[in-house]
Scaffold this motif. Structure first.
Motif, mmCIF file in Angstrom:
data_model
loop_
_atom_site.group_PDB
_atom_site.id
_atom_site.type_symbol
_atom_site.label_atom_id
_atom_site.label_comp_id
_atom_site.label_asym_id
_atom_site.label_seq_id
_atom_site.Cartn_x
_atom_site.Cartn_y
_atom_site.Cartn_z
ATOM 1 N N MET A 1 103.078 61.028 -77.597
ATOM 2 C CA MET A 1 103.170 59.584 -77.896
ATOM 3 C C MET A 1 102.928 58.772 -76.623
ATOM 4 S SD MET A 1 106.431 57.504 -79.519
ATOM 5 C CE MET A 1 107.477 57.472 -78.080
ATOM 6 N N SER B 1 97.243 46.545 -82.281
ATOM 7 C CA SER B 1 97.729 46.585 -83.672
ATOM 8 C C SER B 1 97.121 45.469 -84.528
ATOM 9 C CB SER B 1 99.251 46.474 -83.692
ATOM 10 O OG SER B 1 99.656 45.203 -83.223
ATOM 11 N N HIS C 1 100.342 50.623 -84.413
ATOM 12 C CA HIS C 1 101.107 50.644 -83.169
ATOM 13 C C HIS C 1 101.762 52.011 -82.937
ATOM 14 C CE1 HIS C 1 103.458 49.334 -79.781
ATOM 15 N NE2 HIS C 1 104.497 49.931 -80.346
ATOM 16 N N CYS C 2 102.449 52.509 -83.967
ATOM 17 C CA CYS C 2 103.267 53.721 -83.719
ATOM 18 C C CYS C 2 102.583 55.014 -84.130
ATOM 19 C CB CYS C 2 104.628 53.585 -84.407
ATOM 20 S SG CYS C 2 104.516 53.526 -86.182
ATOM 21 N N GLU C 3 101.462 54.904 -84.835
ATOM 22 C CA GLU C 3 100.711 56.098 -85.268
ATOM 23 C C GLU C 3 101.594 57.037 -86.092
ATOM 24 O OE1 GLU C 3 98.863 57.562 -81.655
ATOM 25 O OE2 GLU C 3 98.150 55.551 -81.178
ATOM 26 N N ARG C 4 102.400 56.416 -86.938
ATOM 27 C CA ARG C 4 103.353 57.131 -87.789
ATOM 28 C C ARG C 4 103.366 56.495 -89.165
ATOM 29 N NH1 ARG C 4 106.595 61.611 -86.735
ATOM 30 N NH2 ARG C 4 107.034 61.777 -84.544
ATOM 31 N N VAL D 1 105.238 54.321 -91.836
ATOM 32 C CA VAL D 1 106.184 53.222 -91.622
ATOM 33 C C VAL D 1 106.718 52.718 -92.960
ATOM 34 C CG1 VAL D 1 105.122 52.445 -89.462
ATOM 35 C CG2 VAL D 1 104.310 51.492 -91.633
ATOM 36 N N ALA E 1 108.359 45.996 -79.937
ATOM 37 C CA ALA E 1 108.828 47.290 -80.432
ATOM 38 C C ALA E 1 110.202 47.546 -79.842
ATOM 39 C CB ALA E 1 107.853 48.383 -80.021
ATOM 40 N N THR F 1 113.121 52.337 -82.794
ATOM 41 C CA THR F 1 112.364 52.920 -83.921
ATOM 42 C C THR F 1 111.773 51.823 -84.803
ATOM 43 O OG1 THR F 1 114.294 52.939 -85.419
ATOM 44 C CG2 THR F 1 113.985 54.879 -84.006
ATOM 45 N N SER F 2 112.182 50.595 -84.553
ATOM 46 C CA SER F 2 111.729 49.483 -85.397
ATOM 47 C C SER F 2 110.808 48.570 -84.596
ATOM 48 C CB SER F 2 112.925 48.681 -85.912
ATOM 49 O OG SER F 2 113.565 48.002 -84.850
ATOM 50 N N ALA G 1 109.407 53.192 -88.084
ATOM 51 C CA ALA G 1 108.602 54.417 -88.109
ATOM 52 C C ALA G 1 109.499 55.555 -88.580
ATOM 53 C CB ALA G 1 108.074 54.713 -86.704
ATOM 54 N N ILE H 1 109.310 54.983 -81.079
ATOM 55 C CA ILE H 1 107.948 54.425 -81.067
ATOM 56 C C ILE H 1 107.602 53.933 -79.651
ATOM 57 C CG2 ILE H 1 107.989 53.742 -83.503
ATOM 58 C CD1 ILE H 1 108.708 50.910 -82.622
#
Ligand SMILES: CC(C)(COP(=O)(O)OP(=O)(O)OC[C@H]1O[C@@H](n2cnc3c(N)ncnc32)[C@H](O)[C@@H]1OP(=O)(O)O)[C@@H](O)C(=O)NCCC(=O)NCCS
Length: 173
Positions: free
Chosen positions: A1, A10, A49-52, A54, A83, A86-87, A116, A126
């Motif tokens: 990450m 983003s 943004h987080c590449e996860r 969501v 960011a 995690t939110s 995420a 994140i």
């Protein structure tokens, strides 16, 4: 990450034309339709943004300032503004694009919180967000007090535990 990412990474732009089945009795875009589009746009920014994966944790604020008529061209632009662990907070700006009269009217804005999550829907860390422009920096700076307010309103935080909001009400910021 990656440790941090720029807000611009983003950026998500969605352009649509308002169809008759999306309007209310005044033949303007129905609010719920717009909210759905805003949620989608924000979720794409969050994922970029987080590449996860969501999920929407909260819709913190939405304003409807100007109606969008049938056949209007709606442009949604979203970016992550800050960011946390995690939110992340995402701003969605909505514009009515009028190419015939060469006008672009800012009709709405919305502020969302996404989290995420992993494959078990558990929140995951994140990357931080690096604001660059003046507007990005302004929104970044105010995001913590909006997070505190959202947590208080959802019963997840006691008002007495807030840090930024206390400063705001004390006139320190
Ligand atoms: C969002 C969700 C993953 C949070 O899970 P949780 O176990 O409560 O996790 P936490 O309490 O650790 O919260 C995770 C993060 O979200 C933030 N958060 C949760 N609710 C929030 C709210 N109402 N406003 C602002 N932030 C919020 C927390 O502050 C935390 O942020 P941080 O880690 O960056 O500091 C969980 O509640 C969920 O899955 N909700 C349903 C989501 C969904 O289905 N959305 C679509 C609706 S149709």
């Amino acid at each position: 990450m990656q440790k941090s990412k720029k807000a611009a990474e983003s950026l998500t732009v969605m352009t649509n034309i308002v169809l008759p089945n999306e309007t209310n009795s005044l033949r303007n875009l129905f609010g719920g339709e717009l909210l759905s589009k805003m949620d989608r746009c924000a979720s794409i920014s969050a994922a970029r943004h987080c590449e996860r994966r969501v999920v929407t944790a909260s819709v913190n604020h939405v304003s409807f300032n100007h109606p969008i008529p049938e056949a209007g061209i709606v442009v949604l632009e979203s970016k992550v503004t800050r960011a946390f662990s995690t939110s992340m907070e995402i701003y969605v700006d909505v514009w009515l694009d009028d190419p015939i009269n060469q006008r672009k009217i800012h009709t709405n804005e919305g502020i969302y919180t996404f989290v995420a999550v992993d494959e078990f829907n558990k929140p995951v860390p994140i990357p931080a967000l690096e604001p660059e422009t003046e507007e990005e920096k302004k929104r970044f700076d105010a995001a913590l007090r909006r997070k505190e307010l959202s947590l208080i309103l959802s019963g997840r935080m006691k008002a007495t535990d807030s840090v930024e909001l206390k400063k705001l009400f004390a006139g320190e910021i």
